[in-house]
Design a protein around this motif. Structure first.
Motif, PDB file in Angstrom:
ATOM      1  N   GLN A   1     -14.392 -15.056 -22.668  1.00  0.00           N
ATOM      2  CA  GLN A   1     -13.920 -15.907 -21.576  1.00  0.00           C
ATOM      3  C   GLN A   1     -12.575 -16.498 -22.013  1.00  0.00           C
ATOM      4  N   PRO A   2     -11.571 -15.651 -22.157  1.00  0.00           N
ATOM      5  CA  PRO A   2     -10.319 -16.086 -22.785  1.00  0.00           C
ATOM      6  C   PRO A   2      -9.572 -17.174 -22.018  1.00  0.00           C
ATOM      7  N   LEU A   3      -9.157 -18.189 -22.761  1.00  0.00           N
ATOM      8  CA  LEU A   3      -8.273 -19.206 -22.215  1.00  0.00           C
ATOM      9  C   LEU A   3      -6.850 -18.651 -22.197  1.00  0.00           C
ATOM     10  N   PRO A   4      -6.015 -19.063 -21.228  1.00  0.00           N
ATOM     11  CA  PRO A   4      -4.670 -18.490 -21.089  1.00  0.00           C
ATOM     12  C   PRO A   4      -3.776 -18.700 -22.302  1.00  0.00           C
TER      13      PRO A   4
ATOM     14  N   ASN B   1      -2.887 -22.763 -17.785  1.00  0.00           N
ATOM     15  CA  ASN B   1      -1.770 -22.779 -18.729  1.00  0.00           C
ATOM     16  C   ASN B   1      -1.022 -24.111 -18.642  1.00  0.00           C
ATOM     17  N   ASN B   2      -0.074 -24.288 -19.529  1.00  0.00           N
ATOM     18  CA  ASN B   2       0.634 -25.564 -19.643  1.00  0.00           C
ATOM     19  C   ASN B   2       1.333 -25.967 -18.353  1.00  0.00           C
ATOM     20  N   GLN B   3       2.054 -25.041 -17.758  1.00  0.00           N
ATOM     21  CA  GLN B   3       2.820 -25.371 -16.556  1.00  0.00           C
ATOM     22  C   GLN B   3       1.906 -25.692 -15.377  1.00  0.00           C
ATOM     23  N   GLN B   4       0.815 -24.959 -15.242  1.00  0.00           N
ATOM     24  CA  GLN B   4      -0.132 -25.253 -14.170  1.00  0.00           C
ATOM     25  C   GLN B   4      -0.767 -26.624 -14.358  1.00  0.00           C
ATOM     26  N   LEU B   5      -1.119 -26.927 -15.588  1.00  0.00           N
ATOM     27  CA  LEU B   5      -1.714 -28.229 -15.881  1.00  0.00           C
ATOM     28  C   LEU B   5      -0.790 -29.360 -15.457  1.00  0.00           C
ATOM     29  N   LEU B   6       0.480 -29.239 -15.823  1.00  0.00           N
ATOM     30  CA  LEU B   6       1.439 -30.295 -15.514  1.00  0.00           C
ATOM     31  C   LEU B   6       1.758 -30.367 -14.026  1.00  0.00           C
TER      32      LEU B   6
ATOM     33  N   LYS C   1     -15.353 -30.711 -11.776  1.00  0.00           N
ATOM     34  CA  LYS C   1     -15.548 -29.268 -11.914  1.00  0.00           C
ATOM     35  C   LYS C   1     -14.851 -28.482 -10.797  1.00  0.00           C
ATOM     36  N   ASN C   2     -13.792 -29.096 -10.226  1.00  0.00           N
ATOM     37  CA  ASN C   2     -13.065 -28.403  -9.168  1.00  0.00           C
ATOM     38  C   ASN C   2     -11.967 -27.515  -9.728  1.00  0.00           C
ATOM     39  N   GLN C   3     -11.896 -27.383 -11.048  1.00  0.00           N
ATOM     40  CA  GLN C   3     -10.977 -26.439 -11.650  1.00  0.00           C
ATOM     41  C   GLN C   3     -11.762 -25.539 -12.607  1.00  0.00           C
ATOM     42  N   ALA C   4     -11.275 -24.326 -12.809  1.00  0.00           N
ATOM     43  CA  ALA C   4     -11.969 -23.386 -13.674  1.00  0.00           C
ATOM     44  C   ALA C   4     -11.969 -23.899 -15.108  1.00  0.00           C
ATOM     45  N   TYR C   5     -13.049 -23.646 -15.812  1.00  0.00           N
ATOM     46  CA  TYR C   5     -13.130 -24.068 -17.194  1.00  0.00           C
ATOM     47  C   TYR C   5     -13.974 -23.076 -17.987  1.00  0.00           C
TER      48      TYR C   5
ATOM     49  N   ILE D   1      -8.141 -29.871 -23.027  1.00  0.00           N
ATOM     50  CA  ILE D   1      -7.241 -28.746 -23.233  1.00  0.00           C
ATOM     51  C   ILE D   1      -7.403 -28.190 -24.643  1.00  0.00           C
ATOM     52  N   ALA D   2      -7.050 -26.927 -24.803  1.00  0.00           N
ATOM     53  CA  ALA D   2      -7.190 -26.227 -26.085  1.00  0.00           C
ATOM     54  C   ALA D   2      -5.985 -26.510 -26.968  1.00  0.00           C
TER      55      ALA D   2
END
Length: 243
Positions: A83-86, A19-24, A3-7, A68-69
């Motif tokens: 609570q919109p996902l990017p 977002n995709n680039q941040q995830l990677l 839980k150290n990242q926002a969800y 991931i969505a």
């Protein structure tokens, strides 16, 4: 899940707010390079609704490192609960980007799932497109997911990336059941992506993808999917009802 990242929690499933680039670049690539063990779930409304009816499956998804969505319906659902996902992160595209990473770094990949002929064709195409990655091993998807010998075979190959195309919920259940045997590696359920990599199922044109109607293209090409598509309005109804 760490839980150290926002969800954003949607019907009990924690989707990473990223977002995709941040995830990677901020998570998956560094994790691979540090030889961490990572469990990535690409979840669409069908998977969320399946978890609604299977508590054990829901708990497996909750324990994943990244959910991931993979479906515009999930993104729409996040907006409905304010609570919109990017963005949507398509599982097929994420797998392709991980293969590019494997090609760049000469990583070892294991491919598990699909029919043998589909798997063979997919790997042949992968080797053409990504000649520098190492195909450490493979196994078709027609086996008892409780068969420990398959996991042992995977482990012997010392993979950096394990792509599991058994369809939900089996692929996530297999990863959850057997990943404790591994000390490192990224494990990801990829559904029918091997069919796409083999060239047997074509992606929607980019214009359709940008309009977020790839699901409609797949329905037109595969009318037999109509029952599965009914999970989308059911999912939205559940969100609205709870709201």
């Amino acid at each position: 899940m760490e839980k150290n990242q926002a969800y954003v929690e949607i019907k009990g499933i924690p989707f990473v707010k990223i977002n995709n680039q941040q995830l990677l670049h901020d998570h998956l690539y560094p994790g691979i390079e540090a030889k961490k063990k990572l469990f990535v779930v690409t979840a669409n409304p069908e998977i969320v609704m399946a978890a609604e009816e299977d508590e054990d499956y829901k708990q497996i998804l909750q324990k994943a490192d990244y959910v991931i969505a993979d479906g515009i319906g999930v993104v729409l659902g996040s907006k409905l609960i304010r609570q919109p996902l990017p963005e949507r992160i398509a599982g097929y595209d994420l797998m392709y980007q991980l293969l590019e990473k494997a090609n760049h770094d000469g990583l070892r990949c294991y491919f598990l799932g699909a029919k043998q002929d589909v798997l063979n064709k997919a790997m042949a195409n992968i080797k053409i497109k990504f000649p520098n990655l190492v195909i450490a091993g493979s196994h078709h998807g027609y086996f008892d997911i409780n068969d420990a010998s398959v996991a042992q075979d995977v482990k012997k190959t010392d993979p950096d990336l394990v792509f599991v195309g058994l369809g939900f919920p089996n692929q996530e259940k297999w990863i959850h059941e057997h990943s404790n045997q591994f000390s490192q590696g990224l494990f990801m359920g990829v559904g029918g992506s091997f069919d796409g990599l083999a060239g047997y199922v074509k992606r929607a044109p980019k214009s359709w993808q940008k309009l977020n109607i790839e699901w409609l293209y797949r329905l037109i090409k595969q009318p037999s999917r109509w029952k599965r598509m009914l999970q989308l309005p059911r999912f939205i109804w559940h969100i609205l009802r709870r709201k």
